[in-house]
Design a protein around this motif. Structure first.
Motif, PDB file in Angstrom:
ATOM      1  N   ALA A 188      -5.433  -0.636   4.642  1.00 32.63           N
ATOM      2  CA  ALA A 188      -5.084  -0.966   5.300  1.00 32.63           C
ATOM      3  C   ALA A 188      -5.272  -2.269   6.796  1.00 32.63           C
ATOM      4  CB  ALA A 188      -3.483  -0.260   5.927  1.00 32.63           C
ATOM      5  N   ARG A 189      -6.294  -1.768   6.974  1.00 34.14           N
ATOM      6  CA  ARG A 189      -7.229  -1.705   8.920  1.00 34.14           C
ATOM      7  C   ARG A 189      -7.710  -3.091   8.115  1.00 34.14           C
ATOM      8  NH1 ARG A 189     -11.938  -1.399  10.536  1.00 34.14           N
ATOM      9  NH2 ARG A 189     -12.243  -0.044   9.037  1.00 34.14           N
ATOM     10  N   LEU A 218       0.956  -1.245  -0.371  1.00 39.54           N
ATOM     11  CA  LEU A 218      -0.113  -0.019  -0.269  1.00 39.54           C
ATOM     12  C   LEU A 218       0.743   0.915   0.388  1.00 39.54           C
ATOM     13  CD1 LEU A 218      -2.421  -1.115   2.445  1.00 39.54           C
ATOM     14  CD2 LEU A 218      -2.511  -1.392  -0.145  1.00 39.54           C
ATOM     15  N   CYS A 219       0.218   1.769  -0.771  1.00 40.56           N
ATOM     16  CA  CYS A 219       1.501   3.526  -0.957  1.00 40.56           C
ATOM     17  C   CYS A 219       0.082   4.945  -1.034  1.00 40.56           C
ATOM     18  CB  CYS A 219       2.216   3.410  -1.921  1.00 40.56           C
ATOM     19  SG  CYS A 219       2.160   3.609  -3.741  1.00 40.56           S
ATOM     20  N   LEU A 266       4.912  -2.293   8.380  1.00 37.36           N
ATOM     21  CA  LEU A 266       5.059  -1.192   7.622  1.00 37.36           C
ATOM     22  C   LEU A 266       6.834  -0.584   8.074  1.00 37.36           C
ATOM     23  CD1 LEU A 266       3.032   1.381  10.954  1.00 37.36           C
ATOM     24  CD2 LEU A 266       2.477  -0.117   8.317  1.00 37.36           C
ATOM     25  N   VAL A 267       7.099   0.218   6.645  1.00 43.15           N
ATOM     26  CA  VAL A 267       8.792   0.160   6.509  1.00 43.15           C
ATOM     27  C   VAL A 267       9.063   1.581   6.508  1.00 43.15           C
ATOM     28  CG1 VAL A 267       9.020  -2.178   4.842  1.00 43.15           C
ATOM     29  CG2 VAL A 267       8.468   0.107   4.423  1.00 43.15           C
ATOM     30  N   VAL A 327       2.939  -1.823   4.045  1.00 41.18           N
ATOM     31  CA  VAL A 327       3.109   0.148   4.182  1.00 41.18           C
ATOM     32  C   VAL A 327       4.370   0.850   4.088  1.00 41.18           C
ATOM     33  CG1 VAL A 327       1.156   1.816   4.834  1.00 41.18           C
ATOM     34  CG2 VAL A 327       0.797  -0.173   5.188  1.00 41.18           C
ATOM     35  N   VAL A 328       4.358   1.511   2.420  1.00 42.61           N
ATOM     36  CA  VAL A 328       5.315   2.036   2.554  1.00 42.61           C
ATOM     37  C   VAL A 328       5.446   3.530   3.057  1.00 42.61           C
ATOM     38  CG1 VAL A 328       6.118   0.087   0.690  1.00 42.61           C
ATOM     39  CG2 VAL A 328       4.950   2.278   0.155  1.00 42.61           C
TER      40      VAL A 328
END
Length: 304
Positions: free
Chosen positions: A21-22, A9-10, A32-33, A48-49
């Protein structure tokens, strides 16, 4: 590392990305990154970026099979984001490069007509078919590879207009420069490439969303010796060969414009008046190169 079930996801707006995301988290490991230099390992990931990442950057950094990349955009902020000179180009590229675009929430007022307008707008910005998604072809330079940089739908659909300008003649640098504000009025996204009579050997790129950025990209293939063509992207060489012109060689204009309720006929006529006239064309390149050139800087950036 990855499987076909990995999803990334972005999106520029963290609150919208977090909400998607939820909803997608069931049965997945959510990660998460902070950047793309250290990516997680394992099947069935939901990653998630950071909000400034673009899908093509994710694919380039991802070991193994590229993941499915979803760009999340809040419906109530999309129009403002595209018009913002700070983030407009980033948000546009996130949409153009995504495998899927998720419009989160509803537009202001929750009007269904406005919701459909946003869906049409997203499709006009990224009209590529499924087979083309995820192949890391820059939307701005698609035309050099013989691909469409947009779709020509000049009749409004929910107020959304999309049109394409294509020509072989070069632009007169002075007339084009003077027309930039008029050409971009009412346009939310434009992209493509063009050439100037004053610099006939150079491919220029065009990108606008909030602000307009023009800059040199590469040389045209015409002056390039045949024994060096193998160093050029094969798809571009093929496209150049198919569209080769005995006079213009591979040089041409290919620009796409997407916006709300602007006049595509007026835009096309304005750009056409910026092309060299028959008289100017007949004078040849040596004269063209003497034209005063307002595009003297390496990159020209203007507000729209």
């Amino acid at each position: 590392m990855s499987t076909s079930t990995d999803v990334v996801l972005c999106g520029y707006f963290p609150h919208a990305t977090a909400e998607v995301a939820r909803r997608m988290a069931a049965g997945r490991r959510v990660v998460l990154v902070d950047d793309l230099t250290v990516l997680p390992d394992g099947p069935g990931l939901l990653v998630v970026v950071p909000d400034d990442c673009e899908p093509d950057q994710v694919r380039a950094a991802w070991p193994g099979e590229p993941p499915r990349v979803i760009t999340v955009v809040p419906a109530d902020l999309l129009l403002d984001a595209l018009s913002d000179e700070r983030i407009g180009d980033l948000v546009s590229r996130q949409i153009e490069q995504a495998d899927t675009v998720a419009l989160e929430g509803a537009p202001d007022g929750g009007d269904e007509w406005e919701a459909e307008q946003l869906r049409v707008l997203v499709h006009r910005i990224a009209p590529w078919g499924p087979a083309e998604r995820g192949r890391r072809v820059d939307a701005i330079t698609r035309g050099l590879r013989g691909r469409a940089v947009g779709i020509h739908e000049p009749l409004p659909s929910y107020g959304v207009v999309s049109c394409v300008f294509h020509a072989r003649r070069p632009f007169h640098p002075g007339r084009l420069h003077d027309a930039l504000d008029e050409v971009t009025e009412g346009v939310l996204r434009s992209r493509g490439h063009f050439w100037l009579a004053s610099r006939p050997d150079i491919v220029w790129t065009w990108e606008s969303s909030g602000g307009l950025t023009l800059g040199p990209h590469s040389g045209w293939l015409g002056p390039l010796p045949a024994d060096l063509w193998h160093e050029v992207d094969p798809e571009r060489c093929l496209a150049a060969g198919v569209e080769w012109d005995p006079y213009y060689e591979d040089r041409h204009q290919h620009l796409a414009f997407i916006g709300l309720d602007f006049d595509p006929v007026h835009l096309h006529r304005t750009l056409a008046t910026c092309l060299l006239t028959d008289d100017e064309l007949s004078r040849g390149e040596q004269v063209w190169r003497t034209y005063p050139d307002p595009f003297s800087e390496r990159t020209v950036t203007r507000r729209t």
